[in-house]
Design an enzyme around this catalytic site. Sequence first.
Site, mmCIF file in Angstrom:
data_model
loop_
_atom_site.group_PDB
_atom_site.id
_atom_site.type_symbol
_atom_site.label_atom_id
_atom_site.label_comp_id
_atom_site.label_asym_id
_atom_site.label_seq_id
_atom_site.Cartn_x
_atom_site.Cartn_y
_atom_site.Cartn_z
ATOM 1 N N ARG A 61 -5.110 -12.527 12.000
ATOM 2 C CA ARG A 61 -5.598 -11.126 11.380
ATOM 3 C C ARG A 61 -6.972 -10.477 12.046
ATOM 4 O O ARG A 61 -7.374 -9.560 11.644
ATOM 5 C CB ARG A 61 -5.606 -11.330 10.021
ATOM 6 C CG ARG A 61 -4.024 -11.065 9.459
ATOM 7 C CD ARG A 61 -3.738 -10.753 8.147
ATOM 8 N NE ARG A 61 -5.091 -10.865 7.020
ATOM 9 C CZ ARG A 61 -4.852 -11.138 5.827
ATOM 10 N NH1 ARG A 61 -3.485 -11.396 5.447
ATOM 11 N NH2 ARG A 61 -5.791 -11.139 5.084
ATOM 12 N N MET B 96 2.246 -16.443 11.185
ATOM 13 C CA MET B 96 2.420 -15.406 9.927
ATOM 14 C C MET B 96 3.416 -14.217 10.208
ATOM 15 O O MET B 96 3.946 -14.259 11.350
ATOM 16 C CB MET B 96 1.135 -14.651 9.942
ATOM 17 C CG MET B 96 -0.101 -15.256 9.049
ATOM 18 S SD MET B 96 -1.366 -14.394 8.699
ATOM 19 C CE MET B 96 -2.203 -15.322 7.546
ATOM 20 N N ASP C 205 2.511 -7.752 10.325
ATOM 21 C CA ASP C 205 3.893 -8.208 10.433
ATOM 22 C C ASP C 205 4.853 -7.295 11.012
ATOM 23 O O ASP C 205 6.090 -7.449 11.175
ATOM 24 C CB ASP C 205 4.251 -8.417 8.785
ATOM 25 C CG ASP C 205 3.219 -9.244 8.150
ATOM 26 O OD1 ASP C 205 2.632 -10.294 8.838
ATOM 27 O OD2 ASP C 205 2.981 -9.166 6.931
ATOM 28 N N THR D 160 0.765 -1.171 0.129
ATOM 29 C CA THR D 160 -0.183 0.049 0.040
ATOM 30 C C THR D 160 0.740 1.208 -0.142
ATOM 31 O O THR D 160 0.463 2.257 -0.627
ATOM 32 C CB THR D 160 -1.012 0.072 1.225
ATOM 33 O OG1 THR D 160 -1.531 -1.415 1.314
ATOM 34 C CG2 THR D 160 -1.815 1.173 1.253
ATOM 35 N N GLU E 153 6.295 -18.189 9.271
ATOM 36 C CA GLU E 153 5.925 -18.792 7.827
ATOM 37 C C GLU E 153 7.053 -18.324 6.907
ATOM 38 O O GLU E 153 7.103 -19.326 5.938
ATOM 39 C CB GLU E 153 4.730 -18.088 7.291
ATOM 40 C CG GLU E 153 4.583 -16.630 7.288
ATOM 41 C CD GLU E 153 3.319 -15.977 6.761
ATOM 42 O OE1 GLU E 153 2.461 -16.704 6.454
ATOM 43 O OE2 GLU E 153 3.267 -14.792 6.581
#
Length: 359
Positions: free
Chosen positions: A283, A177, A135, A113, A230
């Site tokens: 999330r 994640m 993250d 983004t 991950e």
Amino acid sequence: MKIGILTSGGDCPGLNAVIRGFGKYVFNQIEGVELYGIADGYGGLIRGEWRKMTPQDFVGILNLGGTILGTSRQPFKLMTLEESNSPSKLDLMKQNYKKLGLDCLVTLGGAGTHKTAALLSAEGCHVIGVPKTIDNDIYGTDVTFGFHTAVDTATECIDRVHTTAASHGRTMLVEIMGNKVGWLTLYAGIAGGADMILIPEIPFDPEAVVATIAKKASSGKAFNIIAIAEGAMSREEAAMKKKARQLARRERGETTATQSLARLIAERVGVEARVTVPGYMQRGGNPSAYDRVLSTEMGSFAGKLAKEGRYGVTVAVQKNEITYNSLADIAGRQKSVPVDHPLIKTALSLGVSFGVEKI
Ligand code: F6P
């Protein structure tokens, strides 16, 4: 003043709290402001989908997960691509920015983004970013909103597998994640009391992993918790090109290093090894109190930047102070875990393994 706001990339706890913080600020502090909620991230700006927002839109959303605006992933590399003489996505976004008569566009999102925000800004649009991601990998800010809620969730997952690990004497690998960085795994691993923490920044040595588990097994520590990112990879994989690594994993029917490592531990040490992947649970859900406060601060600060006409920037937190960075400076850069991070030193001092003999 006309402002557009969008949420882009993967959803994340705190998006609505930022929207609310921003909306409340501008409606309270900017006379005659008009705020437009753009649907589904940059996708809505490309297609021209938006709606006018009112103060009522911000009622009851502080603790709501997800995003009331919707979101989508719009790969950065496709932004400037012109297909069969039709305008690029970037051109369409610029056209719609002008069509809507925006003075400023506020983009809540992660690394991708921010790259697109910097591109729009370089093309003359007035853009203000707000750093979102579980993250925590956005360059120039100590923390992103959503990260700490995900740490809480991932920690709870580790807590919950502890009971099975202990009751069965198993080695449990919890895959966390975080994309290419290990922030979430490092924090949740420490908070969850993991015996081993494997992050992409410290490629693991399978022999060292096996030796550590074997040593614990022989010394009577019957169970082990491994928090594995991950994005974690072995030293051998780290030396490979990304495509070759992905291909090798695909041939094994895997996308991460976790399953292979679990098999290796089971075969070589002779213990039961199991994998848990909490995935999108990390999330989802409501933002924690910490993230509600941070999101409110970041949202209102973005409102202040809009009021002052400070564009081409993104909100940041540095040494507990809320501030901003230039989009051009941070776009395309990644904030990885430094291998000499104090938390790594703390974990090492407690005997936590990072899957290598020596860092
Ligand atoms: O960036 C947030 C994140 O959840 C990463 O941790 C993960 O690698 C990725 O998004 C998953 O993306 P998608 O929603 O496209 O599956």
